[in-house]
Design a protein around this motif. Structure first.
Motif, PDB file in Angstrom:
ATOM      1  N   VAL A  15       0.805  -1.298  -0.152  1.00  0.00           N
ATOM      2  CA  VAL A  15      -0.084  -0.097  -0.159  1.00  0.00           C
ATOM      3  C   VAL A  15       0.807   1.302   0.129  1.00  0.00           C
ATOM      4  CG1 VAL A  15      -1.763   1.229   1.181  1.00  0.00           C
ATOM      5  CG2 VAL A  15      -1.896  -1.364   1.214  1.00  0.00           C
ATOM      6  N   SER A  16       0.588   2.257  -0.915  1.00  0.00           N
ATOM      7  CA  SER A  16       1.187   3.369  -0.901  1.00  0.00           C
ATOM      8  C   SER A  16       0.115   4.502  -0.210  1.00  0.00           C
ATOM      9  CB  SER A  16       1.572   4.065  -1.996  1.00  0.00           C
ATOM     10  OG  SER A  16       2.358   5.274  -2.188  1.00  0.00           O
ATOM     11  N   ALA A  17       0.471   5.029   0.906  1.00  0.00           N
ATOM     12  CA  ALA A  17      -0.345   5.609   1.612  1.00  0.00           C
ATOM     13  C   ALA A  17       0.119   7.272   1.948  1.00  0.00           C
ATOM     14  CB  ALA A  17      -0.679   5.238   2.872  1.00  0.00           C
ATOM     15  N   TYR A  18      -0.722   8.137   1.731  1.00  0.00           N
ATOM     16  CA  TYR A  18      -0.446   9.473   2.067  1.00  0.00           C
ATOM     17  C   TYR A  18      -1.613  10.181   3.182  1.00  0.00           C
ATOM     18  CZ  TYR A  18       0.506  14.504   1.235  1.00  0.00           C
ATOM     19  OH  TYR A  18       0.902  15.743   1.376  1.00  0.00           O
ATOM     20  N   VAL A  19      -1.127  10.261   4.232  1.00  0.00           N
ATOM     21  CA  VAL A  19      -2.217  10.744   5.394  1.00  0.00           C
ATOM     22  C   VAL A  19      -2.056  12.263   5.087  1.00  0.00           C
ATOM     23  CG1 VAL A  19      -2.651  10.894   7.621  1.00  0.00           C
ATOM     24  CG2 VAL A  19      -1.959   8.657   6.751  1.00  0.00           C
ATOM     25  N   HIS A  20      -3.212  12.806   5.283  1.00  0.00           N
ATOM     26  CA  HIS A  20      -3.358  14.250   5.460  1.00  0.00           C
ATOM     27  C   HIS A  20      -2.382  14.842   6.503  1.00  0.00           C
ATOM     28  CE1 HIS A  20      -7.156  12.899   4.131  1.00  0.00           C
ATOM     29  NE2 HIS A  20      -7.753  13.743   3.538  1.00  0.00           N
ATOM     30  N   SER A  64       1.691  -8.705   4.014  1.00  0.00           N
ATOM     31  CA  SER A  64       1.053  -7.052   3.724  1.00  0.00           C
ATOM     32  C   SER A  64       2.106  -5.842   4.124  1.00  0.00           C
ATOM     33  CB  SER A  64      -0.218  -6.725   3.972  1.00  0.00           C
ATOM     34  OG  SER A  64      -1.029  -7.628   3.362  1.00  0.00           O
ATOM     35  N   LEU A  65       2.161  -4.946   3.606  1.00  0.00           N
ATOM     36  CA  LEU A  65       3.089  -3.778   3.845  1.00  0.00           C
ATOM     37  C   LEU A  65       2.332  -2.485   3.403  1.00  0.00           C
ATOM     38  CD1 LEU A  65       6.050  -3.150   4.534  1.00  0.00           C
ATOM     39  CD2 LEU A  65       6.641  -3.175   2.010  1.00  0.00           C
ATOM     40  N   VAL A  66       2.168  -1.466   4.489  1.00  0.00           N
ATOM     41  CA  VAL A  66       1.700  -0.090   4.411  1.00  0.00           C
ATOM     42  C   VAL A  66       3.013   0.843   4.435  1.00  0.00           C
ATOM     43  CG1 VAL A  66       0.215   1.917   5.059  1.00  0.00           C
ATOM     44  CG2 VAL A  66      -0.354  -0.595   5.371  1.00  0.00           C
ATOM     45  N   VAL A  67       3.396   1.518   3.410  1.00  0.00           N
ATOM     46  CA  VAL A  67       4.266   2.459   3.501  1.00  0.00           C
ATOM     47  C   VAL A  67       4.054   3.876   2.784  1.00  0.00           C
ATOM     48  CG1 VAL A  67       5.728   0.517   2.668  1.00  0.00           C
ATOM     49  CG2 VAL A  67       4.897   1.925   0.794  1.00  0.00           C
ATOM     50  N   GLY A  68       4.665   4.819   3.122  1.00  0.00           N
ATOM     51  CA  GLY A  68       4.383   6.118   2.811  1.00  0.00           C
ATOM     52  C   GLY A  68       4.516   7.175   3.860  1.00  0.00           C
ATOM     53  N   ASP A  69       4.062   8.389   3.610  1.00  0.00           N
ATOM     54  CA  ASP A  69       4.020   9.800   4.581  1.00  0.00           C
ATOM     55  C   ASP A  69       2.708   9.539   5.208  1.00  0.00           C
ATOM     56  OD1 ASP A  69       4.097  12.036   5.602  1.00  0.00           O
ATOM     57  OD2 ASP A  69       3.992  13.145   3.730  1.00  0.00           O
ATOM     58  N   LEU A  70       2.975   9.018   6.590  1.00  0.00           N
ATOM     59  CA  LEU A  70       1.768   8.804   7.377  1.00  0.00           C
ATOM     60  C   LEU A  70       1.409  10.257   8.136  1.00  0.00           C
ATOM     61  CD1 LEU A  70       1.898   5.226   8.408  1.00  0.00           C
ATOM     62  CD2 LEU A  70       0.982   6.289   6.298  1.00  0.00           C
ATOM     63  N   ASN A  71       2.375  10.938   8.066  1.00  0.00           N
ATOM     64  CA  ASN A  71       2.361  12.525   8.744  1.00  0.00           C
ATOM     65  C   ASN A  71       1.948  12.461  10.340  1.00  0.00           C
ATOM     66  OD1 ASN A  71       2.697  14.787   7.308  1.00  0.00           O
ATOM     67  ND2 ASN A  71       1.237  14.129   5.646  1.00  0.00           N
ATOM     68  N   VAL A  72       2.478  11.360  10.942  1.00  0.00           N
ATOM     69  CA  VAL A  72       2.602  11.287  12.449  1.00  0.00           C
ATOM     70  C   VAL A  72       3.786  10.815  12.994  1.00  0.00           C
ATOM     71  CG1 VAL A  72       1.154  10.449  14.493  1.00  0.00           C
ATOM     72  CG2 VAL A  72      -0.044  10.971  12.501  1.00  0.00           C
TER      73      VAL A  72
END
Length: 278
Positions: free
Chosen positions: A112-117, A150-158
């Motif tokens: 998963v490529s994730a970009y949290v607000h 499974s893998l969640v990666v990205g800018d999670l902004n926390v």
């Protein structure tokens, strides 16, 4: 992709066209990446393909507002399936959550490529951030049921813990380090001080950055463009690779590709690069 290893990189590119103008292509050419997850691409799919080259397969979820957010995953082999549906029907997650399955030999890995607000305390932006984190928290068990690798990666902004922000005392009332935000990560990974933190607490996911580095400050992944933040290493660790326990056990190396100097940066974020033995 090799049936023995998988190298996954994640980076908020801060606009892929600008990143390539600043030298992202040179970094990518010499890094041996199998899967590249990107956030805040702020471009069309054609723009992404043009920047990366035809040797990459690209899946992309653009933001509803043109030129904003946007997440993508580029890989050396084609994704077997990808999904972008996330959260309640009335929630606009476009450009912020992209799942894809990859066949590595006879093993399937979901990335998963994730970009949290980014949020902003006491504003509607923060409300949207909490809605996203609520949806993410609800979806993670479903993702693990879909695939235990499974893998969640990205800018999670926390920044989850005080170790994750150099100047944490000055940021306790700022979005990115608010107590309520950090509680979400307590529920995913376990709370600081929990005997099973990052080893089965919460939803059982593993923060590979903290597992690799141990109980030390950083390593940071974001530094403001302004002032001397980069030179003084006054950073935040807000870019993650979060793995299911089964995949976490297969990590063989973890690196933050911090640029050698301020003027060598292609983004205000550094890539997080992890190798997995499959």
């Amino acid at each position: 992709m090799s049936s023995k290893s998988l190298r996954v990189a994640s980076v908020n590119v801060n606009g892929i066209r600008a990143a390539f103008r600043r030298g992202m292509g040179d970094w990518l050419a010499g890094r041996g990446i199998d899967v590249l997850a990107m956030q805040e691409v702020r471009a069309s799919t054609d723009d992404i393909v043009a920047a990366l080259g035809d040797e990459w397969d690209v899946v992309h979820d653009p933001a509803t507002a043109k030129g904003r957010a946007g997440v993508a995953i580029a890989s050396r082999s084609k994704a077997s399936i990808h999904r972008v549906t996330f959260g309640p029907d009335d929630f606009d997650s476009a450009g912020r959550w992209l799942e894809a399955d990859y066949e590595v030999g006879d093993t399937t890995v979901t990335i998963v490529s994730a970009y949290v607000h980014s949020g902003e305390a006491d504003t509607p932006k923060q409300v949207e951030k909490y809605r996203f984190l609520d949806a993410m928290l609800e979806h993670l068990p479903e993702l693990q049921r879909h695939n235990p690798l499974s893998l969640v990666v990205g800018d999670l902004n926390v920044g989850h813990r005080t170790l994750d922000i150099r100047n944490w005392k000055g940021n306790v009332k700022r979005a990115g380090f608010l107590p309520k935000e950090r509680e979400y990560f307590d529920r995913i990974l376990g709370a600081e001080g929990d005997d099973r933190y990052n080893a089965g607490a919460g939803l059982g996911w593993v923060d590979l950055g903290r597992r690799s580095a141990g109980e030390v400050e950083g390593p940071y992944t974001w530094w403001s463009w302004r002032g001397q933040a980069f030179d003084n290493d006054t950073g935040w660790r807000i870019d993650y690779q979060l793995a299911t326990p089964e995949l976490a056990e297969r990590m063989t190396s973890y690196t933050v590709d911090r640029a050698e100097s301020y003027d060598a940066r292609f983004s205000d974020h550094a890539p997080v690069v992890v190798d997995y033995a499959l």
